[in-house]
Design a protein around this motif. Structure first.
Motif, PDB file in Angstrom:
ATOM      1  N   SER A   1      50.213   7.720  66.757  1.00 21.26           N
ATOM      2  CA  SER A   1      49.662   8.892  67.460  1.00 21.26           C
ATOM      3  C   SER A   1      48.972   8.399  68.716  1.00 21.26           C
ATOM      4  CB  SER A   1      48.687   9.659  66.559  1.00 21.26           C
ATOM      5  OG  SER A   1      47.599   8.836  66.183  1.00 21.26           O
ATOM      6  N   ALA A   2      48.414   9.319  69.473  1.00 25.69           N
ATOM      7  CA  ALA A   2      47.797   8.970  70.753  1.00 25.69           C
ATOM      8  C   ALA A   2      46.568   8.083  70.560  1.00 25.69           C
ATOM      9  CB  ALA A   2      47.404  10.237  71.502  1.00 25.69           C
ATOM     10  N   ALA A   3      46.327   7.219  71.533  1.00 26.49           N
ATOM     11  CA  ALA A   3      45.138   6.369  71.524  1.00 26.49           C
ATOM     12  C   ALA A   3      43.900   7.198  71.851  1.00 26.49           C
ATOM     13  CB  ALA A   3      45.298   5.238  72.538  1.00 26.49           C
ATOM     14  N   ILE A   4      42.782   6.867  71.195  1.00 27.77           N
ATOM     15  CA  ILE A   4      41.530   7.610  71.355  1.00 27.77           C
ATOM     16  C   ILE A   4      40.477   6.708  71.996  1.00 27.77           C
ATOM     17  CG2 ILE A   4      39.718   8.900  70.163  1.00 27.77           C
ATOM     18  CD1 ILE A   4      42.471  10.232  70.049  1.00 27.77           C
ATOM     19  N   ASP A   5      39.802   7.207  73.033  1.00 30.28           N
ATOM     20  CA  ASP A   5      38.761   6.435  73.713  1.00 30.28           C
ATOM     21  C   ASP A   5      37.638   6.074  72.755  1.00 30.28           C
ATOM     22  OD1 ASP A   5      40.117   6.648  76.100  1.00 30.28           O
ATOM     23  OD2 ASP A   5      38.931   8.334  76.840  1.00 30.28           O
ATOM     24  N   ALA A   6      37.108   4.866  72.915  1.00 29.59           N
ATOM     25  CA  ALA A   6      36.007   4.389  72.080  1.00 29.59           C
ATOM     26  C   ALA A   6      34.785   4.092  72.938  1.00 29.59           C
ATOM     27  CB  ALA A   6      36.425   3.126  71.324  1.00 29.59           C
ATOM     28  N   GLU A   7      33.627   4.525  72.453  1.00 29.92           N
ATOM     29  CA  GLU A   7      32.358   4.286  73.128  1.00 29.92           C
ATOM     30  C   GLU A   7      31.437   3.503  72.185  1.00 29.92           C
ATOM     31  OE1 GLU A   7      31.873   5.042  76.203  1.00 29.92           O
ATOM     32  OE2 GLU A   7      33.646   6.300  76.519  1.00 29.92           O
TER      33      GLU A   7
ATOM     34  N   VAL B   1      34.685  -5.772  75.025  1.00 31.12           N
ATOM     35  CA  VAL B   1      35.769  -4.925  75.520  1.00 31.12           C
ATOM     36  C   VAL B   1      35.393  -4.320  76.868  1.00 31.12           C
ATOM     37  CG1 VAL B   1      36.742  -4.413  73.246  1.00 31.12           C
ATOM     38  CG2 VAL B   1      34.878  -2.994  74.129  1.00 31.12           C
ATOM     39  N   LEU B   2      36.394  -3.765  77.556  1.00 31.53           N
ATOM     40  CA  LEU B   2      36.154  -3.150  78.865  1.00 31.53           C
ATOM     41  C   LEU B   2      36.248  -1.631  78.793  1.00 31.53           C
ATOM     42  CD1 LEU B   2      37.334  -6.147  79.538  1.00 31.53           C
ATOM     43  CD2 LEU B   2      37.722  -5.196  81.811  1.00 31.53           C
ATOM     44  N   GLN B   3      37.430  -1.140  78.422  1.00 33.64           N
ATOM     45  CA  GLN B   3      37.680   0.308  78.370  1.00 33.64           C
ATOM     46  C   GLN B   3      38.590   0.573  77.167  1.00 33.64           C
ATOM     47  OE1 GLN B   3      39.409   1.316  82.204  1.00 33.64           O
ATOM     48  NE2 GLN B   3      40.466  -0.643  82.325  1.00 33.64           N
ATOM     49  N   PRO B   4      38.051   0.385  75.967  1.00 33.87           N
ATOM     50  CA  PRO B   4      38.889   0.366  74.764  1.00 33.87           C
ATOM     51  C   PRO B   4      39.350   1.743  74.309  1.00 33.87           C
ATOM     52  CG  PRO B   4      36.595   0.181  74.161  1.00 33.87           C
ATOM     53  CD  PRO B   4      36.637   0.125  75.661  1.00 33.87           C
ATOM     54  N   LYS B   5      40.523   1.735  73.673  1.00 28.32           N
ATOM     55  CA  LYS B   5      41.069   2.895  72.989  1.00 28.32           C
ATOM     56  C   LYS B   5      41.559   2.413  71.619  1.00 28.32           C
ATOM     57  CE  LYS B   5      42.889   4.804  77.362  1.00 28.32           C
ATOM     58  NZ  LYS B   5      42.205   6.105  77.484  1.00 28.32           N
ATOM     59  N   VAL B   6      41.590   3.318  70.643  1.00 26.06           N
ATOM     60  CA  VAL B   6      41.971   2.938  69.281  1.00 26.06           C
ATOM     61  C   VAL B   6      43.249   3.659  68.880  1.00 26.06           C
ATOM     62  CG1 VAL B   6      41.272   2.942  66.857  1.00 26.06           C
ATOM     63  CG2 VAL B   6      39.588   2.467  68.641  1.00 26.06           C
ATOM     64  N   GLU B   7      44.170   2.891  68.283  1.00 20.55           N
ATOM     65  CA  GLU B   7      45.430   3.420  67.767  1.00 20.55           C
ATOM     66  C   GLU B   7      45.575   3.012  66.302  1.00 20.55           C
ATOM     67  OE1 GLU B   7      48.113   2.915  71.861  1.00 20.55           O
ATOM     68  OE2 GLU B   7      48.307   1.464  70.223  1.00 20.55           O
ATOM     69  N   ALA B   8      46.230   3.855  65.521  1.00 23.93           N
ATOM     70  CA  ALA B   8      46.539   3.535  64.128  1.00 23.93           C
ATOM     71  C   ALA B   8      48.010   3.160  64.018  1.00 23.93           C
ATOM     72  CB  ALA B   8      46.221   4.722  63.235  1.00 23.93           C
ATOM     73  N   GLU B   9      48.293   2.092  63.274  1.00 22.88           N
ATOM     74  CA  GLU B   9      49.651   1.553  63.202  1.00 22.88           C
ATOM     75  C   GLU B   9      49.941   1.012  61.800  1.00 22.88           C
ATOM     76  OE1 GLU B   9      50.602  -1.135  66.342  1.00 22.88           O
ATOM     77  OE2 GLU B   9      49.224  -0.204  67.780  1.00 22.88           O
ATOM     78  N   ILE B  10      51.196   0.740  61.555  1.00 22.90           N
ATOM     79  CA  ILE B  10      51.618   0.013  60.361  1.00 22.90           C
ATOM     80  C   ILE B  10      51.907  -1.420  60.775  1.00 22.90           C
ATOM     81  CG2 ILE B  10      53.408  -0.210  58.599  1.00 22.90           C
ATOM     82  CD1 ILE B  10      53.742   2.860  58.755  1.00 22.90           C
TER      83      ILE B  10
ATOM     84  N   LEU C   1      44.500  -0.943  62.635  1.00 24.19           N
ATOM     85  CA  LEU C   1      43.996  -0.340  63.855  1.00 24.19           C
ATOM     86  C   LEU C   1      44.191  -1.343  64.974  1.00 24.19           C
ATOM     87  CD1 LEU C   1      40.572   1.196  62.697  1.00 24.19           C
ATOM     88  CD2 LEU C   1      42.704   2.440  63.153  1.00 24.19           C
ATOM     89  N   GLU C   2      44.693  -0.880  66.091  1.00 24.36           N
ATOM     90  CA  GLU C   2      44.728  -1.722  67.278  1.00 24.36           C
ATOM     91  C   GLU C   2      43.735  -1.179  68.282  1.00 24.36           C
ATOM     92  OE1 GLU C   2      47.491  -3.616  70.812  1.00 24.36           O
ATOM     93  OE2 GLU C   2      48.389  -2.130  69.469  1.00 24.36           O
ATOM     94  N   ILE C   3      42.880  -2.060  68.790  1.00 23.37           N
ATOM     95  CA  ILE C   3      41.985  -1.698  69.885  1.00 23.37           C
ATOM     96  C   ILE C   3      42.675  -2.141  71.158  1.00 23.37           C
ATOM     97  CG2 ILE C   3      39.748  -2.038  70.968  1.00 23.37           C
ATOM     98  CD1 ILE C   3      40.025  -2.673  67.277  1.00 23.37           C
ATOM     99  N   VAL C   4      43.338  -1.200  71.818  1.00 25.12           N
ATOM    100  CA  VAL C   4      43.994  -1.542  73.079  1.00 25.12           C
ATOM    101  C   VAL C   4      42.949  -1.527  74.186  1.00 25.12           C
ATOM    102  CG1 VAL C   4      46.284  -0.748  72.401  1.00 25.12           C
ATOM    103  CG2 VAL C   4      44.700   0.866  73.433  1.00 25.12           C
TER     104      VAL C   4
END
Length: 256
Positions: free
Chosen positions: A229-235, A94-103, A132-135
């Protein structure tokens, strides 16, 4: 189209963000951006990947206002984007991932626009699962406009599906609650209504939008219906878990 597709695919290969397409070509249209998206999807299919579904983005009013649009966008899900529930995703992917929860919806029947309704979606759905989507974005610093994210496969990265398969007959999708955790701490909460009032409404929008491009949703496809909900940065080293009412939980860990 090929020039901009190359621009994005090289960024993905090199894991280095690039300039927005809208800065390089201010006149690029939404229709052209979808064509750029399809060029790179077709390249990946030639390389052996297959389409397993679609994702819907920009389903919240806040994100639509941020990008100055009044409807969502979509991207393709490939089998190479799937991560098993609870497993580790190497951070070098990944480059600069964020995580979102979805149905996520899994279809048992095709859905073809242009007049697909929410009821049609419910009748065509085999089951739903937590997801979970890793955008991610190939555009440096997430400096995106609508055309940039569309061309970049709606800023897709990876996705994770939970194992619990739930029939939707007795559920009010708009009221399904969700809690998203990062390393055991609550990051945010959401509810199905955050996605255009009802996640099924998002899937109906997608079926009708695809009709404009001569495509349809197919039986067996997975549809990520939009963030609750809002996407959260992942490290590196982060562990994400989402718990849903009725649907159970889904998780992923990022490799250090």
């Amino acid at each position: 189209m090929i020039q901009w597709a190359n621009h994005l695919i090289e960024a993905e290969k090199n894991r280095k963000g690039v300039e927005p397409l809208t800065a390089l070509d201010p006149g690029i249209t939404v229709a052209a951006a979808y064509q750029v998206q399809l060029v790179n999807i077709q390249r990946k299919m030639v390389a052996g990947q297959r389409i397993v579904g679609k994702k819907i983005g920009l389903t919240s009013l806040a994100m639509q206002k941020l990008l100055g649009v009044n409807e969502p966008d979509y991207g393709h899900l490939l089998d190479g984007m799937m991560v098993e529930n609870g497993r580790k995703l190497p951070y070098e992917k990944v480059l600069q991932p964020k995580v979102e929860a979805e149905i996520a919806f899994v279809l048992k029947k095709d859905l073809t626009g242009p007049r697909v309704t929410e009821l049609d979606v419910l009748q065509a759905t085999d089951y739903i699962v937590p997801a979970l989507e890793i955008v991610d974005s190939r555009i440096a610093g997430w400096n995106i406009k609508l055309q940039d994210t569309i061309a970049d496969n709606a800023s897709s990265g990876f996705f994770v599906l939970g194992e619990k398969q739930v029939a939707i007959d007795s559920l009010d999708l708009s009221r399904i609650g969700m809690v998203l955790y990062k390393n055991g701490d609550i990051m945010n909460t959401g509810v199905g209504a955050a996605a255009l009032g009802n996640p099924a409404t998002c899937v109906a929008w997608l079926a009708n939008k695809l009709f404009e491009y001569g495509m349809a949703l197919k039986a067996g496809e997975v549809i990520l219906s939009g963030a609750l909900s809002a996407a959260i940065d992942a490290e590196p080293g982060d562990y994400f878990q989402a718990r849903f009412a009725h649907l159970g939980e889904v998780s992923v860990r990022f490799g250090a």
